[in-house]
Each structure stands twice: as C-alpha cells, then as structure tokens.
Scaffold this motif. Structure first.
Motif, PDB file in Angstrom:
ATOM      1  N   ILE A  59       0.549  -1.226  -0.400  1.00  0.00           N
ATOM      2  CA  ILE A  59      -0.046   0.087   0.055  1.00  0.00           C
ATOM      3  C   ILE A  59       1.132   1.523  -0.389  1.00  0.00           C
ATOM      4  CG2 ILE A  59      -0.151   0.250   2.768  1.00  0.00           C
ATOM      5  CD1 ILE A  59      -2.839   0.291   0.624  1.00  0.00           C
ATOM      6  N   GLN A  60       2.312   1.072   0.455  1.00  0.00           N
ATOM      7  CA  GLN A  60       3.169   2.303   0.503  1.00  0.00           C
ATOM      8  C   GLN A  60       2.909   2.085  -1.180  1.00  0.00           C
ATOM      9  OE1 GLN A  60       7.798   2.913   2.436  1.00  0.00           O
ATOM     10  NE2 GLN A  60       6.033   2.124   3.802  1.00  0.00           N
ATOM     11  N   GLY A  61       3.289   1.600  -1.325  1.00  0.00           N
ATOM     12  CA  GLY A  61       4.231   2.334  -2.960  1.00  0.00           C
ATOM     13  C   GLY A  61       2.879   2.356  -3.780  1.00  0.00           C
ATOM     14  N   ILE A  62       1.689   2.459  -3.401  1.00  0.00           N
ATOM     15  CA  ILE A  62       0.223   2.450  -4.245  1.00  0.00           C
ATOM     16  C   ILE A  62      -0.059   4.071  -3.713  1.00  0.00           C
ATOM     17  CG2 ILE A  62      -1.984   3.226  -4.401  1.00  0.00           C
ATOM     18  CD1 ILE A  62      -2.131  -0.320  -4.106  1.00  0.00           C
ATOM     19  N   VAL A  63       0.361   4.488  -2.270  1.00  0.00           N
ATOM     20  CA  VAL A  63       0.556   6.044  -1.923  1.00  0.00           C
ATOM     21  C   VAL A  63       1.336   7.043  -2.325  1.00  0.00           C
ATOM     22  CG1 VAL A  63       0.777   7.301  -0.122  1.00  0.00           C
ATOM     23  CG2 VAL A  63      -0.208   4.939   0.985  1.00  0.00           C
ATOM     24  N   ARG A  64       2.336   5.913  -2.939  1.00  0.00           N
ATOM     25  CA  ARG A  64       3.853   6.856  -3.306  1.00  0.00           C
ATOM     26  C   ARG A  64       3.418   6.947  -4.661  1.00  0.00           C
ATOM     27  NH1 ARG A  64       7.210   8.531   0.481  1.00  0.00           N
ATOM     28  NH2 ARG A  64       8.152   6.682   1.928  1.00  0.00           N
ATOM     29  N   ARG A  65       3.015   6.692  -5.237  1.00  0.00           N
ATOM     30  CA  ARG A  65       2.995   6.619  -6.930  1.00  0.00           C
ATOM     31  C   ARG A  65       1.466   7.854  -7.343  1.00  0.00           C
ATOM     32  NH1 ARG A  65       0.975   1.680 -10.870  1.00  0.00           N
ATOM     33  NH2 ARG A  65       1.123   2.521 -12.692  1.00  0.00           N
ATOM     34  N   ARG A  66       0.858   7.357  -6.054  1.00  0.00           N
ATOM     35  CA  ARG A  66      -0.176   7.987  -6.084  1.00  0.00           C
ATOM     36  C   ARG A  66      -0.324  10.049  -6.075  1.00  0.00           C
ATOM     37  NH1 ARG A  66      -6.388   7.689  -4.779  1.00  0.00           N
ATOM     38  NH2 ARG A  66      -5.907   9.014  -3.535  1.00  0.00           N
ATOM     39  N   ALA A  67       0.915  10.051  -5.207  1.00  0.00           N
ATOM     40  CA  ALA A  67       1.206  11.298  -5.006  1.00  0.00           C
ATOM     41  C   ALA A  67       2.114  11.587  -5.997  1.00  0.00           C
ATOM     42  CB  ALA A  67       1.613  11.185  -3.631  1.00  0.00           C
ATOM     43  N   ARG A  68       2.849  10.914  -6.490  1.00  0.00           N
ATOM     44  CA  ARG A  68       3.492  10.957  -7.779  1.00  0.00           C
ATOM     45  C   ARG A  68       3.056  11.475  -9.007  1.00  0.00           C
ATOM     46  NH1 ARG A  68       6.497   6.776  -8.077  1.00  0.00           N
ATOM     47  NH2 ARG A  68       5.568   6.027 -10.154  1.00  0.00           N
ATOM     48  N   ILE A  69       2.011  10.551  -9.390  1.00  0.00           N
ATOM     49  CA  ILE A  69       1.251  11.524 -10.536  1.00  0.00           C
ATOM     50  C   ILE A  69      -0.385  12.275 -10.385  1.00  0.00           C
ATOM     51  CG2 ILE A  69      -0.279   9.277 -12.320  1.00  0.00           C
ATOM     52  CD1 ILE A  69       1.652   7.404 -11.745  1.00  0.00           C
ATOM     53  N   LEU A  70      -1.013  11.512  -9.324  1.00  0.00           N
ATOM     54  CA  LEU A  70      -2.310  12.736  -9.107  1.00  0.00           C
ATOM     55  C   LEU A  70      -1.766  13.469  -8.183  1.00  0.00           C
ATOM     56  CD1 LEU A  70      -4.498   9.464  -8.559  1.00  0.00           C
ATOM     57  CD2 LEU A  70      -3.880  10.886 -10.332  1.00  0.00           C
ATOM     58  N   GLY A  71      -0.775  14.517  -7.366  1.00  0.00           N
ATOM     59  CA  GLY A  71      -0.194  14.998  -6.541  1.00  0.00           C
ATOM     60  C   GLY A  71      -1.025  14.968  -5.489  1.00  0.00           C
ATOM     61  N   PRO A  72      -0.864  16.283  -4.574  1.00  0.00           N
ATOM     62  CA  PRO A  72      -1.445  16.482  -3.604  1.00  0.00           C
ATOM     63  C   PRO A  72      -2.730  16.508  -3.571  1.00  0.00           C
ATOM     64  CG  PRO A  72       0.047  18.583  -4.306  1.00  0.00           C
ATOM     65  CD  PRO A  72      -0.181  17.401  -5.418  1.00  0.00           C
TER      66      PRO A  72
END
Length: 447
Positions: A25-38
C-alpha cells in the motif's frame, strides 16, 4: 478549547505516516502522490485498496470483507444486478446527449417528478451534484436579479467555483464568496428554550438584513435538509418551515440540497425537505441518483425556470445522457420494488435505538441522532468538549474490524454513519457488534 477538524478533510490519511505502511500500500500511496499530485486524499490511518463490491460489502485486494456503512453513491447496493444490466444494455445500444428527441429521458423524468410536490414540475440534468448546485444558483440569481446567498456555517455544496464559494466546510483556503453570508447551524439544544425553527429562521433573517444593509440583493437560501456537514441535524422534523417564510418575504428562493438526504435516505419520506413539510422553489440531486453513474439534476418550479430557460443558453453535453438515464431509472425501480424507503425507516430506527442503548452511560459520547439510514454519534473529551481525536480513533477502530464509516461536523467529532439502503437487521447487528467492541476499547464507561 475544543479540538478543531483538519483544515483539509475529516478522516483523511496523514501522508507524513507513509513510511509506516505495509510495502504494497505504501507503493500505491507514493505512486498516487507522484502521478495525481497532492489534491487527492485517502481515507483512514491505514488506507484501503478495494477491488470489488457486492451488495452492502466491499472487498480489498487480500479478499477481506468490509461492511459499507458510509457510501451513499451506490446507495441501492454495490453492483446491483438490475442497475448493472440497465447500464450495459443501454451502452450497447446508444449513448448520446439531450438534443435529440428521445422517450426514455421523458419517461424517467415523469416518474421522478411524480415523487415531488406538484409545484416542482420541471427538471434539468447535470453530471454531478456540484453542477446541479451551480445551475440552481444561476437560475436563482437570474430569477431574483439578486446575488446574495445564505448558507450554514459549515455547509458543503460542491466544488465548482460557484458551489465552493457557498461551502465554508472546505476551509480557510477556500474563502466564501463576497456575496455569501453564513448562519449558525440549527441546534435545538442551543436555543435557550426558544422554538428551534423560529430561532434558526431569526438567524437567517438577520443574515439577510445584514446582507441588504451592505447593498447586496438577496437571491437564495440553500441548505442540505439533513445539515450533514454541520453535524447531521435532522430534528425536530418541521423546524425549517419558518425559514421558508423568511426567505420568501425577503424576495429570495429556497433551494433544498437533496444530494445527501434524497432518494429515500431519511426513511420517512423520499426527499429530506418533505420531512419538514415544506415545498422548496428548487431542489438539487446528485450522487445516489445513478448508483455511481454520473447523473444529477435540478428540479424547479416551471414559473421560476421559464425566464432563465427562455433567455439563457444552457447545455450540458453529458447531463442526461442515455446510459446515465438508464441507470437512474433502474435505481428508481430498485427503490420502489424493494421497498428501500420503508427499509431505511425501519432499520434506521433500529440502529438509532440500539446505538443510544450502547452508548448510555459512556461519557465519551454526548449524543446520538439520526433520520433513517443517516446517523450521528458525537464524541467528547474528558472536559465534555468536542473531540476529533476520539472520533478518528473510533472510525479507524471500526475500519480494523471490517466496518467503514466516516466523520463530519464543525469540529470533526461526529461519526457519519450512512449505511447503504438495502441494509437488513442482520447487517445492522453486524455493525452494532463491531461498534460495541470498538466502544469497549476506546470509550470511557462511567461504570
């Protein structure tokens, strides 16, 4: 001093704790932040990766089951077979806009309007509740030639520019509009013995008078008929009647935001405003209308819509598209054929009674409220002040026990319990067992 809510979102995941999450889930969270922004937020201290839904349950990637007592978008149940079939059959046939003559949109509109008071006899379709609120404001301002709007102090009505300006719940970084006045939410326990309806109407009248003193012509008052983001304040039924009189006396329109309380949610009636025995000038609908498909609408008196419709060019490409209309018609079928309004009334009453019994004598809980399948539980600290931390701990405790709810209210200390409409007593008992277990772990019993 009472603890205040997060400036961003109640029950939001704290991104600073990402390192503590499981690697997947940590990987998904980081990927969301990188792709979708804050701008995109996640729920819960430990976010969920959900992959499937059926009925009143959702399932995560590991196959764990969660009882959904939060989501009002798939309100007739996740992936309801009748709705899924209607969507797929129409998608395989035709999907287009409203500028071609077609009967399905007319058939559905007639059925839907029949659930409203006769005075509300026209409907316009949008894709989202935010768009519906935006359109309702445009109609109101055109009809009254005013611009001023009155809302409650922690209201939320949407995310378009116009809707965000009347949504103080979005926080200090999204300021209310210059022509928007706020009033305190109606709290019967804070009226010093006055009639709660008269007290609230007096606050609205004061806001209108102050607005006019500043040279702004009043256009509309808008309220979610359950005051969901103000803490879920449904009672006493009927207290909004004096406010309608105040609004009309000032030359404005009353807009009922039915995105939260509509479509049988309150149990007693199909629409939240009907619990109060009032007839608004405009009602707006959204999320539950298509059980997840993008459809929303504005129901309005034809005497009010006539001027706007004849003089203002308005079109929404996807509003009322063929597939979304099919979904909405299927949702109405399910509500009517499966008796979901009556079920909401019955199971909602059962849940409220049981929650009051469970929390009796526990000084961490100050109140239990609700109408139909929309319930609130207020948490307080040792000094009796609203406690967002206690509510957050409880929400996350339930999540660990496989039950999903949310939070709301000015201080973020109110549990938002909003089960799907097909909840049975068996589902309610499953919820109550998890609730009692969580309360035993996090509450403060007086012995």
């Amino acid at each position: 001093m009472a603890s205040t809510k997060s400036q961003f979102m109640v029950n939001a995941f704290d991104v600073s704790t990402t390192d503590s999450l499981d690697p997947a889930i940590q990987g998904i969270v980081r990927r969301r932040a990188r792709i979708l922004g804050p701008g995109y937020k996640l729920f819960y201290k430990n976010p969920l990766e959900l992959v499937r839904g059926e009925g009143v349950y959702m399932y995560d990637v590991q196959g764990n089951r969660y009882l959904d007592a939060y989501n009002n978008v798939p309100s007739v149940g996740h992936c309801h077979p009748h709705v899924v079939k209607a969507i797929s059959e129409q998608a395989a046939k035709l999907n287009t806009h409203t500028r071609y003559a077609a009967e399905p949109i007319l058939d559905y509109s007639e059925r839907l309007l029949a659930t409203f008071p006769a005075e509300l006899d026209n409907i316009m379709f949008t894709c989202t509740g935010s768009e519906a609120v935006d359109l309702a404001l445009r109609i109101s301002r055109f009809h009254t030639q005013g611009s001023g709007v009155v809302v409650t102090a922690n209201a939320y009505h949407g995310l378009t520019t116009a809707a965000a300006e009347i949504s103080p719940q979005l926080g200090a970084n999204v300021p209310v509009g210059q022509h928007v006045w706020t009033v305190e939410a109606p709290r019967p326990d804070r009226t010093d013995g006055k009639d709660p309806g008269e007290a609230f109407a007096a606050g609205v009248a004061t806001a209108i008078a102050d607005m006019q003193r500043h040279g702004i012509k009043f256009a509309a008052f808008i309220a979610d008929s359950l005051f969901s983001t103000d803490g879920i304040l449904p009672d006493p039924a009927g207290f909004l009647q004096p406010t309608v009189d105040v609004v009309h006396a000032a030359g404005g329109l009353y807009i009922a935001d039915e995105v939260q309380p509509g479509f049988a949610r309150t149990g007693d009636t199909m629409w939240g405003f009907q619990r109060h025995g009032i007839v608004p000038d405009i009602a707006v609908m959204g999320k539950p209308m298509g059980n997840g498909m993008p459809i929303a609408g504005v129901v309005v008196k034809s005497t009010i819509l006539a001027g706007f419709g004849n003089n203002v060019r308005y079109f929404n490409t996807f509003g009322g598209n063929s597939v979304s209309i099919a979904a909405a018609a299927a949702v109405l079928d399910v509500i009517e054929n499966e008796g979901l309004r009556e079920n909401s009334q019955k199971i909602g009453r059962y849940l409220k009674d049981e929650l009051r019994q469970s929390t009796s004598g526990n000084d961490a809980v100050s109140a239990v409220r609700g109408a139909g399948l929309y319930l609130a539980v207020d948490f307080v600290d040792d000094n009796g002040l609203p406690s967002a931390d206690a509510a957050s701990d409880f929400i996350n405790g339930l999540r660990q026990r496989g039950v999903l709810i949310g939070g709301t209210g000015l201080y973020g200390n109110t549990l938002k319990i909003r089960p799907l409409l097909p909840f049975t007593q068996e589902h309610a008992d499953e919820f109550l067992e998890a609730f009692d277990d969580t309360l035993a772990t996090t509450g403060r019993n007086n012995g």
